[in-house]
Design a protein around this motif. Structure first.
Motif, PDB file in Angstrom:
ATOM      1  N   SER B 272       0.759  -1.048  -0.151  1.00 25.58           N
ATOM      2  CA  SER B 272       0.048   0.110  -0.060  1.00 25.58           C
ATOM      3  C   SER B 272       0.639   1.385  -0.043  1.00 25.58           C
ATOM      4  O   SER B 272       0.178   2.584   0.469  1.00 25.58           O
ATOM      5  N   ARG B 287      -5.063   0.506   1.858  1.00 23.09           N
ATOM      6  CA  ARG B 287      -6.122   0.944   2.300  1.00 23.09           C
ATOM      7  C   ARG B 287      -6.784   1.461   3.183  1.00 23.09           C
ATOM      8  O   ARG B 287      -7.084   1.701   4.324  1.00 23.09           O
ATOM      9  N   PHE B 290      -7.001  -1.642   6.127  1.00 20.07           N
ATOM     10  CA  PHE B 290      -6.611  -1.066   7.268  1.00 20.07           C
ATOM     11  C   PHE B 290      -7.257  -0.011   7.590  1.00 20.07           C
ATOM     12  O   PHE B 290      -7.784  -0.416   9.225  1.00 20.07           O
ATOM     13  N   ASP B 291      -7.808   0.640   6.977  1.00 17.64           N
ATOM     14  CA  ASP B 291      -9.099   1.985   7.731  1.00 17.64           C
ATOM     15  C   ASP B 291     -10.319   0.896   8.556  1.00 17.64           C
ATOM     16  O   ASP B 291     -10.925   1.562   9.554  1.00 17.64           O
ATOM     17  N   THR B 327      -2.716  -0.578  11.980  1.00 18.94           N
ATOM     18  CA  THR B 327      -2.215   0.525  12.507  1.00 18.94           C
ATOM     19  C   THR B 327      -1.185   0.077  11.662  1.00 18.94           C
ATOM     20  O   THR B 327      -0.819   1.453  11.291  1.00 18.94           O
ATOM     21  N   LYS B 330      -0.666   0.447   7.917  1.00 23.74           N
ATOM     22  CA  LYS B 330      -0.877   2.515   7.683  1.00 23.74           C
ATOM     23  C   LYS B 330      -0.073   3.159   8.433  1.00 23.74           C
ATOM     24  O   LYS B 330       0.449   4.000   6.809  1.00 23.74           O
ATOM     25  N   GLU B 334       3.259   4.784   5.305  1.00 22.83           N
ATOM     26  CA  GLU B 334       3.482   6.022   5.852  1.00 22.83           C
ATOM     27  C   GLU B 334       5.596   6.132   6.131  1.00 22.83           C
ATOM     28  O   GLU B 334       5.525   6.995   4.927  1.00 22.83           O
TER      29      GLU B 334
END
Lengths: 280, 443
Positions: B272, B287, B290-291, B327, B330, B334
């Motif tokens: 991702s 994404r 994950f959300d 968590t 994500k 990043e």
């Protein structure tokens, strides 16, 4: 000759390092699978037996909710007050925690402290507040005050004060001392130095951390409700323990919680990015 | 500053800025106060404060540092029982009553210290209270006949036709027609090390150490050191062994959940991250996954999973694992998006394969960030595991809720709270220490 010995030395060190990493990874994997085995053995239903049943419950819930889909908007509306209570618990706890954390952080930052001798005292008290799981305080307060939102609020506020206090004091440590020294040189009191010298420098970071904490606290408030502290978690426990026949209620609560958490999550990340972006 | 601005312009601007500031300074606290006012009524704080049961608080605090020994006399059979906390497990053998209890057949004399003395003769209870006088109570078929000194009845005496209840600083006496009960309070946690049936009860630390080192056997033919450990570990009142297991279970939940989530999230994080996964749809899908995992929240995962896997630590571990996969996914993606491209390009220029590029160009860059996040979550999940344990029925969280629900073993509650705080402290320092070590070592 010298180059060759460097080379062999380098290779030896690389091998050694790889060996150490390998051993560490092996220990971790052994611990993981050993732990998995132990946890599996001590669980009522085993992992592999449960795996087939993993979707039974969600399917059951969703199919019941689907058959009564017409009632769903009404149910959603019905549980809004509990949701508001859960969010309120989180919001007040975050607010209180931020205020107490702010004071604790100012009292425990070197160079800013009002009473420097007390720094270790305030630091330790923040550590203890942080280490206290919310459930401990909540359950004890429920015994004294009866079930309701206040025990949960106090429990979360105590943990939040410790957690935010630590983060805030890290922010304070990075703040520029010049404005504070300047204010001190013209005879500003401690309160004035903090208000005019420190806050303008740190307020955005504070806000961003507090918002992040609010997100965490909504989850905490929902979960504390489940052990008897009011709000939507409490309703969830009641509907779940009721079992069949009220799964439409459970679905409504799941949906409300999910939407709230995602919404707050997204909103807070937008706001945080904007606030921290405007700092530069 | 633009040229051409005059002093008066500056003045205007500054005044406007100051006014804005002043407004904000009043508006924000005002809003906060208004909100708190609203919550004050929404939470019914007033009613809640009136509903505070101070008696409960007193019991809780008192019990947390003291215990009671109970002398009870059955008025029908005339038999005496002396037991710590009134529990069967804490019962004294008839030949080894504590020194402040003297039993002679059906009669007894109990010393409640500081001049308070209770005497039982032919079922009649007489209680000497210094500064007040003598209270006597005779259980009869219909109730209790009580004789008090003249004057108004003090508040520490509770009297009805069928029951007399007297509270003193160090104890309590209660007389009903069937039973006379005398409580004496002591400081500390009762039988914390050994119960009364253990030969090591009441021995000092030095005696125990001497016995343990001697390597001799006790009268049951067991080696001292082992027997001492066994009597402590399987202490039926405090159940140290079970409590230790519960703590291990809680840490295990946090460990399995966190490490499992990290294992799962690493490859998903690559999928991702913008610079590693060119497929927009795949990235978007990851994404949202994950959300979703994060948004459903540990509480709901716990509820769903405990239906499939039943109560126990595995369920708790899986709930943590699923939430944290979201968590970590994500965070990892990043971190991956923020890697420095230069090192990868450097590796590319030497002809390194894609695997080597990632192994030597990317992993060393993200390891410190990842490790620090994983360790931070390990610590915070130890706390979560306590509360999840209370819901799924595993670990120290379960013991704590059980002890609180029975509403009498507050010393056990205190013991568990101290252990929980110590456990979190240790995990906190351990994770902090590891974080410093590993990240410094990798930098």
């Amino acid at each position: 000759m010298a180059t060759a010995s460097y080379k062999s030395e380098y290779i030896r060190l690389t091998h050694l390092r790889r060996l150490y990493s390998g051993i560490l990874a092996l220990v971790l994997i052994l611990l993981f699978f050993g732990g998995f085995y132990t946890a599996d053995r001590r669980n009522a239903g085993g992992f592999f037996n449960g795996l087939d049943k993993l979707f039974d419950f969600p399917v059951e819930v969703i199919s019941e909710a689907w058959s009564e889909i017409d009632g769903l908007p009404e149910l959603l509306w019905q549980y809004i007050p509990s949701l508001v209570e859960t969010v309120n618990i989180a919001a007040v706890a975050t607010l209180m925690g931020a205020i107490i954390g702010l004071l604790l952080s100012l009292f425990s930052t070197r160079g800013l402290a009002f009473w420097p001798v007390g720094i270790p005292l305030f630091r330790r008290s923040m550590d203890i507040m942080r280490a206290m799981p919310e459930i401990v305080i909540a359950l004890v307060l429920i015994f004294i005050m009866g079930a309701g939102p206040i025990p949960a609020m106090i429990a979360i506020a105590i943990h939040t004060s410790g957690a935010l206090g630590k983060l805030f004091s890290e922010v304070n440590e990075n703040c520029d001392m010049k404005p504070i020294d300047g204010l001190a040189s013209v005879g500003a009191s401690w309160g004035q130095r903090m208000w005019f010298g420190v806050f303008p420098q740190v307020v955005q970071n504070y806000f961003s951390y507090a918002l992040l904490r609010f997100e965490i606290n909504i989850r905490a408030s929902a979960i504390l409700g489940f052990v008897g502290a009011g709000g939507i978690g409490y309703d969830l426990r009641n509907t779940i323990s009721w079992g069949k026949g009220r799964y439409d209620d459970a679905t409504a609560i799941f949906l409300l919680l999910f939407i709230t958490i995602v919404l707050v999550d997204q909103l807070s990340s937008v706001v945080r990015n904007r606030v921290l972006g405007s700092q530069k | 500053m633009r040229t051409g601005t005059t002093i008066s312009d500056f003045r205007e601007q500054s005044l406007a800025a100051i006014n804005r500031r002043t407004f904000i300074c009043f508006a924000i606290p005002g809003l906060i106060l208004a909100y708190l006012g609203y919550v004050f009524f929404a939470f019914e704080v007033n009613d809640a404060l009136q509903g505070v049961k101070l008696d409960n608080a007193k019991i809780l605090v008192g019990d947390s540092y003291s215990y009671k020994t109970v002398v009870s006399h059955d008025n029908r059979s005339g038999r005496y029982v002396v037991a710590i906390e009134g529990e069967k497990k804490g019962r004294y053998a008839p030949d080894s009553y504590p020194a402040w209890v003297l039993v002679d057949g059906e009669n007894a004399e109990v010393d409640l210290s500081e001049g308070y003395r209770v005497t039982v003769r032919n079922r009649e209870v007489s209680f000497v209270v210094p500064g007040y006088g003598q209270i006597s109570a005779l259980p009869t078929r219909r109730g209790v006949e009580v004789k008090l000194p003249d004057g108004p009845i003090p508040s520490w005496i509770n009297l009805s036709k069928t029951r007399l209840n007297v509270k003193t600083p160090n104890g309590r006496v209660s007389v009903t027609k069937t039973k006379t009960t005398i409580f004496r309070y002591f400081f500390g946690w009762e039988l914390f090390w050994f119960t009364l049936d253990s030969p090591y009860n009441g021995l000092g630390l030095m005696d125990l150490a001497a016995a343990a080192i001697s390597g001799e056997q006790n009268k049951n033919g067991q080696i001292h050191a082992l027997a001492i450990f066994r009597d402590f570990w399987f202490n039926p009142m405090w159940r140290h062994g079970e409590v230790a297991w519960a703590l291990v279970e809680t840490v295990l939940m946090a460990f399995l959940g966190t490490i499992g989530a990290a294992f799962l999230a690493l490859p998903l994080g690559f999928l991702s991250a913008r610079n590693f996964c060119p497929s927009l749809i795949g990235r978007f899908g990851m994404r949202r996954l994950f959300d979703f995992l994060r948004g459903v929240d540990g509480l709901i995962w716990t509820v769903i999973l405990s239906r499939a896997f039943g109560p126990g630590p595995m369920t708790g571990a899986l709930a943590i694992l699923i939430t944290d996969t979201g968590t970590f996914g994500k965070m990892f993606s990043e971190a991956l998006e923020n890697v420095d491209e230069k090192q990868i390009e450097g590796l590319k220029s030497t002809g390194a394969s894609p695997v080597s590029q990632n192994r030597f160009g990317v992993i060393p860059q993200i390891t410190p960030v990842l490790l620090s996040q994983i360790l931070y979550y390990l610590e915070s999940n130890t706390r979560s595991a306590t509360i999840i344990g209370a819901i799924v029925g595993g670990g120290i969280g379960l013991l704590l809720t059980q002890a609180i629900i029975t509403q009498k073993d507050w010393e056990e509650v205190t013991y568990y709270i101290i252990l929980i705080v110590m456990m979190v402290f240790i995990m906190d320092s351990l994770s902090g220490w590891l974080r410093r070590r590993l990240i410094k070592g990798n930098a």
